[in-house]
Design a protein around this motif. Structure first.
Motif, PDB file in Angstrom:
ATOM      1  N   SER A 157       0.830  -1.205   0.000  1.00  0.00           N
ATOM      2  CA  SER A 157       0.000   0.000   0.000  1.00  0.00           C
ATOM      3  C   SER A 157       0.865   1.255   0.000  1.00  0.00           C
ATOM      4  O   SER A 157       0.567   2.223  -0.705  1.00  0.00           O
ATOM      5  CB  SER A 157      -0.918   0.003   1.226  1.00  0.00           C
ATOM      6  N   VAL A 158       1.951   1.227   0.782  1.00  0.00           N
ATOM      7  CA  VAL A 158       2.830   2.394   0.839  1.00  0.00           C
ATOM      8  C   VAL A 158       3.528   2.607  -0.501  1.00  0.00           C
ATOM      9  O   VAL A 158       3.638   3.743  -0.991  1.00  0.00           O
ATOM     10  CB  VAL A 158       3.868   2.234   1.972  1.00  0.00           C
ATOM     11  N   VAL A 159       3.995   1.503  -1.119  1.00  0.00           N
ATOM     12  CA  VAL A 159       4.666   1.614  -2.420  1.00  0.00           C
ATOM     13  C   VAL A 159       3.727   2.213  -3.456  1.00  0.00           C
ATOM     14  O   VAL A 159       4.088   3.142  -4.202  1.00  0.00           O
ATOM     15  CB  VAL A 159       5.187   0.237  -2.877  1.00  0.00           C
ATOM     16  N   ILE A 160       2.498   1.696  -3.519  1.00  0.00           N
ATOM     17  CA  ILE A 160       1.524   2.214  -4.484  1.00  0.00           C
ATOM     18  C   ILE A 160       1.163   3.659  -4.150  1.00  0.00           C
ATOM     19  O   ILE A 160       1.020   4.509  -5.037  1.00  0.00           O
ATOM     20  CB  ILE A 160       0.270   1.326  -4.506  1.00  0.00           C
ATOM     21  N   GLY A 161       1.048   3.957  -2.858  1.00  0.00           N
ATOM     22  CA  GLY A 161       0.744   5.325  -2.452  1.00  0.00           C
ATOM     23  C   GLY A 161       1.832   6.306  -2.862  1.00  0.00           C
ATOM     24  O   GLY A 161       1.537   7.414  -3.311  1.00  0.00           O
ATOM     25  N   LEU A 162       3.088   5.913  -2.732  1.00  0.00           N
ATOM     26  CA  LEU A 162       4.187   6.786  -3.152  1.00  0.00           C
ATOM     27  C   LEU A 162       4.165   7.014  -4.660  1.00  0.00           C
ATOM     28  O   LEU A 162       4.423   8.118  -5.133  1.00  0.00           O
ATOM     29  CB  LEU A 162       5.529   6.174  -2.725  1.00  0.00           C
ATOM     30  N   PHE A 163       3.847   5.956  -5.405  1.00  0.00           N
ATOM     31  CA  PHE A 163       3.768   6.105  -6.859  1.00  0.00           C
ATOM     32  C   PHE A 163       2.603   7.020  -7.251  1.00  0.00           C
ATOM     33  O   PHE A 163       2.720   7.862  -8.151  1.00  0.00           O
ATOM     34  CB  PHE A 163       3.618   4.731  -7.516  1.00  0.00           C
ATOM     35  N   LYS A 164       1.475   6.876  -6.545  1.00  0.00           N
ATOM     36  CA  LYS A 164       0.330   7.763  -6.781  1.00  0.00           C
ATOM     37  C   LYS A 164       0.719   9.214  -6.505  1.00  0.00           C
ATOM     38  O   LYS A 164       0.348  10.128  -7.256  1.00  0.00           O
ATOM     39  CB  LYS A 164      -0.852   7.356  -5.876  1.00  0.00           C
ATOM     40  N   LEU A 165       1.481   9.418  -5.440  1.00  0.00           N
ATOM     41  CA  LEU A 165       1.913  10.761  -5.076  1.00  0.00           C
ATOM     42  C   LEU A 165       2.792  11.351  -6.177  1.00  0.00           C
ATOM     43  O   LEU A 165       2.631  12.520  -6.568  1.00  0.00           O
ATOM     44  CB  LEU A 165       2.673  10.716  -3.754  1.00  0.00           C
ATOM     45  N   LEU A 166       3.710  10.549  -6.696  1.00  0.00           N
ATOM     46  CA  LEU A 166       4.613  11.011  -7.752  1.00  0.00           C
ATOM     47  C   LEU A 166       3.829  11.417  -8.995  1.00  0.00           C
ATOM     48  O   LEU A 166       4.053  12.495  -9.568  1.00  0.00           O
ATOM     49  CB  LEU A 166       5.615   9.904  -8.090  1.00  0.00           C
ATOM     50  N   MET A 167       2.902  10.574  -9.436  1.00  0.00           N
ATOM     51  CA  MET A 167       2.157  10.854 -10.655  1.00  0.00           C
ATOM     52  C   MET A 167       1.194  12.025 -10.469  1.00  0.00           C
ATOM     53  O   MET A 167       0.967  12.811 -11.396  1.00  0.00           O
ATOM     54  CB  MET A 167       1.402   9.608 -11.115  1.00  0.00           C
ATOM     55  N   THR A 168       0.620  12.154  -9.271  1.00  0.00           N
ATOM     56  CA  THR A 168      -0.243  13.312  -9.007  1.00  0.00           C
ATOM     57  C   THR A 168       0.571  14.596  -9.060  1.00  0.00           C
ATOM     58  O   THR A 168       0.094  15.628  -9.562  1.00  0.00           O
ATOM     59  CB  THR A 168      -0.922  13.182  -7.635  1.00  0.00           C
ATOM     60  N   GLY A 169       1.813  14.540  -8.571  1.00  0.00           N
ATOM     61  CA  GLY A 169       2.688  15.705  -8.646  1.00  0.00           C
ATOM     62  C   GLY A 169       2.950  16.133 -10.084  1.00  0.00           C
ATOM     63  O   GLY A 169       2.992  17.331 -10.393  1.00  0.00           O
ATOM     64  N   ILE A 170       3.100  15.151 -10.976  1.00  0.00           N
ATOM     65  CA  ILE A 170       3.286  15.468 -12.396  1.00  0.00           C
ATOM     66  C   ILE A 170       2.051  16.178 -12.945  1.00  0.00           C
ATOM     67  O   ILE A 170       2.153  17.170 -13.684  1.00  0.00           O
ATOM     68  CB  ILE A 170       3.583  14.179 -13.193  1.00  0.00           C
ATOM     69  N   ALA A 171       0.860  15.676 -12.585  1.00  0.00           N
ATOM     70  CA  ALA A 171      -0.371  16.318 -13.046  1.00  0.00           C
ATOM     71  C   ALA A 171      -0.476  17.749 -12.533  1.00  0.00           C
ATOM     72  O   ALA A 171      -0.890  18.659 -13.262  1.00  0.00           O
ATOM     73  CB  ALA A 171      -1.584  15.501 -12.592  1.00  0.00           C
ATOM     74  N   VAL A 172      -0.103  17.957 -11.274  1.00  0.00           N
ATOM     75  CA  VAL A 172      -0.162  19.297 -10.680  1.00  0.00           C
ATOM     76  C   VAL A 172       0.743  20.261 -11.445  1.00  0.00           C
ATOM     77  O   VAL A 172       0.365  21.411 -11.728  1.00  0.00           O
ATOM     78  CB  VAL A 172       0.250  19.236  -9.194  1.00  0.00           C
ATOM     79  N   LEU A 173       1.917  19.790 -11.818  1.00  0.00           N
ATOM     80  CA  LEU A 173       2.875  20.653 -12.510  1.00  0.00           C
ATOM     81  C   LEU A 173       2.449  20.972 -13.942  1.00  0.00           C
ATOM     82  O   LEU A 173       2.816  22.020 -14.480  1.00  0.00           O
ATOM     83  CB  LEU A 173       4.257  19.985 -12.525  1.00  0.00           C
ATOM     84  N   LYS A 174       1.671  20.091 -14.562  1.00  0.00           N
ATOM     85  CA  LYS A 174       1.380  20.230 -15.986  1.00  0.00           C
ATOM     86  C   LYS A 174      -0.040  20.696 -16.304  1.00  0.00           C
ATOM     87  O   LYS A 174      -0.326  21.051 -17.445  1.00  0.00           O
ATOM     88  CB  LYS A 174       1.626  18.883 -16.691  1.00  0.00           C
ATOM     89  N   VAL A 175      -0.951  20.716 -15.324  1.00  0.00           N
ATOM     90  CA  VAL A 175      -2.358  20.949 -15.646  1.00  0.00           C
ATOM     91  C   VAL A 175      -2.602  22.350 -16.200  1.00  0.00           C
ATOM     92  O   VAL A 175      -3.455  22.536 -17.077  1.00  0.00           O
ATOM     93  CB  VAL A 175      -3.235  20.674 -14.404  1.00  0.00           C
ATOM     94  N   ASP A 176      -1.881  23.354 -15.720  1.00  0.00           N
ATOM     95  CA  ASP A 176      -2.066  24.709 -16.232  1.00  0.00           C
ATOM     96  C   ASP A 176      -1.142  25.010 -17.399  1.00  0.00           C
ATOM     97  O   ASP A 176      -1.192  26.103 -17.969  1.00  0.00           O
ATOM     98  CB  ASP A 176      -1.847  25.740 -15.115  1.00  0.00           C
ATOM     99  N   ASN A 177      -0.302  24.044 -17.749  1.00  0.00           N
ATOM    100  CA  ASN A 177       0.578  24.190 -18.901  1.00  0.00           C
ATOM    101  C   ASN A 177       0.011  23.426 -20.106  1.00  0.00           C
ATOM    102  O   ASN A 177      -0.267  24.007 -21.154  1.00  0.00           O
ATOM    103  CB  ASN A 177       1.976  23.674 -18.541  1.00  0.00           C
ATOM    104  N   LEU A 178      -0.197  22.122 -19.933  1.00  0.00           N
ATOM    105  CA  LEU A 178      -0.753  21.316 -21.020  1.00  0.00           C
ATOM    106  C   LEU A 178      -2.255  21.524 -21.184  1.00  0.00           C
ATOM    107  O   LEU A 178      -2.777  21.462 -22.292  1.00  0.00           O
ATOM    108  CB  LEU A 178      -0.470  19.833 -20.760  1.00  0.00           C
ATOM    109  N   GLY A 179      -2.958  21.735 -20.083  1.00  0.00           N
ATOM    110  CA  GLY A 179      -4.410  21.852 -20.131  1.00  0.00           C
ATOM    111  C   GLY A 179      -5.095  20.613 -19.588  1.00  0.00           C
ATOM    112  O   GLY A 179      -4.464  19.583 -19.316  1.00  0.00           O
ATOM    113  N   ARG A 180      -6.426  20.694 -19.447  1.00  0.00           N
ATOM    114  CA  ARG A 180      -7.198  19.598 -18.857  1.00  0.00           C
ATOM    115  C   ARG A 180      -7.416  18.447 -19.846  1.00  0.00           C
ATOM    116  O   ARG A 180      -7.240  17.272 -19.519  1.00  0.00           O
ATOM    117  CB  ARG A 180      -8.571  20.100 -18.393  1.00  0.00           C
ATOM    118  N   ARG A 181      -7.800  18.782 -21.057  1.00  0.00           N
ATOM    119  CA  ARG A 181      -8.142  17.744 -22.042  1.00  0.00           C
ATOM    120  C   ARG A 181      -6.957  16.830 -22.384  1.00  0.00           C
ATOM    121  O   ARG A 181      -7.124  15.605 -22.415  1.00  0.00           O
ATOM    122  CB  ARG A 181      -8.703  18.389 -23.312  1.00  0.00           C
TER     123      ARG A 181
END
Length: 576
Positions: free
Chosen positions: A419-443
């Motif tokens: 659970s911790v391993v998957i949670g850390l991976f989720k955290l990493l990928m969510t961080g990527i989305a946070v960094l790119k959502v106002d750059n790449l856009g939602r769609r």
């Protein structure tokens, strides 16, 4: 000679200046006189500011563009002065040059990062406490059933009793979203979040000190009502108080806080799992965080847009609400009270809100969210949170341990570590989305992420049908699913829900979206076990893969791009 803030030495450049004036004001004429030109502009051109605009002069009609182009062919090029992003704004003599024009502020809000952190942080704690409950419950359910560790005489729980404990917060969240529907516009975003933090606090304390099963379930329900109200109020407050340039980043960061909460719950659970009565500490740990959230929300101002909504609805004197809204916005942006920028932004929002209400003079009914632009918004937002829940996330995570075990990973023997391993991976990928959502856009994030979900689900189905000898395929598909979910449905669904509804129905619309989310979550939770027995893993992944393919088509054809638009622009340009 000076034109705006540009200086010309005379000679041919005087003609350049005159022609520039004719392009900027095509309806005027310039007549030759002895020794030069007489222009309708002031005889003494006062220096003005040079403003930068990503779409220079695009409001001119095509014919005027062509005329300007033909004239420019005869002009000497000035590459060091005029750039593609340059906009010259001539002013009348005696005009106020000290403040930007309304169109400048409508395009870009002036803010400092330090001023937006606090208005984001305390509402986001509502998401962290939601995630914490998910993580802590996984350890608490083990501790609660242990004869040695539960510290109770009623540890021998039946499947139904354990289900009520585990899912109690989900049922409470459903009740909380129902409560938010008729009360959100009355309470306002800030008071709703204060109420949610109080429910978190009471629910955590009651659950942690429960003397018997009944009180424990009541505490779980109270905490769940707090979840329902927080997941409604937090995206509303953040969306309505954030600068449009970083709105997507901040609302996506709330999803990151949910993942952080899950990890925090796992961490507290792993520390307290061996303690007698450890489940009490796991649930009770949420109380001090809820207290911090309550104090923080108490210190924050109300949403300026909510204040204007109340003014337009006739709930008080217009000027009083307008003054409160200006002061709230100035405080949120770290500006002095009564500054010109806040006043102009409030005036613009008020004009657009009055225009929206002018189309329908009545206050509207509880069913207004199912009409016109609000219905279109609900189809988009409600559809996203529905597909978020029914594209198989619980089933994929359910099989995560067995998939990792089949690949020979020793960590898979310990469910908590997995659970911790998957949670850390989720955290990493969510961080990527946070960094790119106002750059790449939602769609782009949605289409790419949901496409990855479709591929991963079909790969998992193939693994259980024909590729059983290739466990690395299953591991890759598992990670692809988790990563794709966290850059698409995870953060973007709540972001779109928070910004897509018109202001007059935003509170009720988001409450319906929250209800849809938790309702579909409950449906998937109840249906998963019988479906697993009936279909088996291969067919259940095929089923979810087909649903994910349908969700991809929904995103492609129905979900608009809202990057960089203010909430008022979304309402006028996309929904109408």
């Amino acid at each position: 000679m000076r034109f705006g803030s540009l200086e010309f030495d005379g000679g041919e450049n005087v003609g350049v200046c005159t022609r520039m004036a004719s392009v900027l004001a095509p309806s005027t004429t310039v007549r030759p006189i002895a020794g030069g030109y007489a222009s309708p502009l002031p005889s003494r051109l006062t220096p003005t500011k040079v403003h930068y605009n990503p779409q220079p002069l695009r409001s001119m009609k095509k014919s005027k563009k062509n005329a300007a182009a033909s004239q420019s062919s005869r002009l000497p090029l000035l590459p060091t002065v005029i750039t593609p992003n340059l906009r010259l704004r001539p002013q009348a003599q005696g005009a106020d040059y000290s403040s930007p024009s309304p169109s400048d502020d409508a395009t870009e809000d002036v803010f400092s990062w330090s001023s937006v952190v606090i208005p984001f942080l305390f509402p986001a704690l509502g998401g962290l406490l939601f995630g914490y409950d998910i993580g802590a419950t996984s350890g608490a359910s083990i501790s609660l059933q242990s004869a040695e560790l539960s510290g109770t005489t009623w540890f021998n729980l039946s499947a139904v009793q354990l289900g009520l404990v585990v899912s109690g917060s989900l049922y409470g969240a459903l009740a909380g979203s129902l409560i938010a529907y008729p009360t959100s516009d009355f309470l306002g975003r800030r008071r709703e979040l204060i109420a949610a933090s109080a429910l978190y606090l009471v629910g955590g304390l009651v659950t942690g000190s429960a003397p018997d099963l009944v009180v424990l379930i009541i505490g779980r329900l109270i905490y769940g009502i707090g979840i329902g109200m927080a997941m409604h109020g937090a995206p509303l407050y953040i969306a309505e108080t954030s600068p449009s340039q970083i709105r997507g980043t901040l609302i996506s960061l709330k999803e990151l806080f949910i993942v952080l909460g899950i990890l925090l719950g796992y961490l507290v659970g792993s520390v307290e799992i061996t303690a007698v009565g450890g489940w009490r500490y796991m649930y009770g740990f949420s109380a001090p965080i809820a207290l911090v959230m309550a104090l923080g929300m108490w210190a924050l101002p109300p949403s300026p847009r909510w204040l204007l909504l109340r003014a337009v609805q006739g709930k008080g004197a217009l000027e009083d609400y307008k003054e409160k809204a200006m002061n709230a916005l100035a405080k949120l942006r770290g500006r002095p009270a009564g500054d010109k920028i806040s006043k102009r932004q409030i005036d613009e929002t008020l004009v657009s809100l009055k225009a929206a209400y002018a189309e329908e003079e009545s206050d509207g009914s509880l069913l207004e969210v199912f009409q016109g632009a609000s219905l279109k918004a609900f189809i988009i937002g409600g559809g996203l949170v529905l597909f978020q829940q029914i594209t198989g996330q619980p089933s994929v995570l359910y099989y995560a341990t067995s998939i990792l075990q089949s690949a020979g990973f020793s960590a898979a023997s310990d469910a908590a570590r997995v659970s911790v391993v998957i949670g850390l991976f989720k955290l990493l990928m969510t961080g990527i989305a946070v960094l790119k959502v106002d750059n790449l856009g939602r769609r782009p994030l949605l289409i790419g992420g949901v496409g990855g979900i479709v591929l991963s689900l079909f790969l998992l189905a193939a693994y259980y049908k024909v590729l059983g000898s290739l466990p690395l395929v299953a591991v890759g598909a598992l990670l692809l699913y988790v990563g794709s979910y966290q850059v698409s449905f995870g953060p973007i669904s709540w972001l779109m829900v928070s910004e897509i509804f018109p202001l007059r129905t935003r509170g009720r619309g988001i409450s319906l979206a929250v209800l849809t989310n938790f309702g579909s979550n409950a449906l998937v939770t109840f249906a998963f076990s019988p479906l697993k027995e009936l279909l088996g893993p291969a067919n259940i992944f095929l089923l979810f893969g087909a649903i994910a393919l349908l969700s991809l088509a929904f995103v492609f054809f129905y979900v608009p791009e809202t990057k960089g638009l203010s909430l008022e622009e979304i309402e006028t340009k996309i929904l109408n």
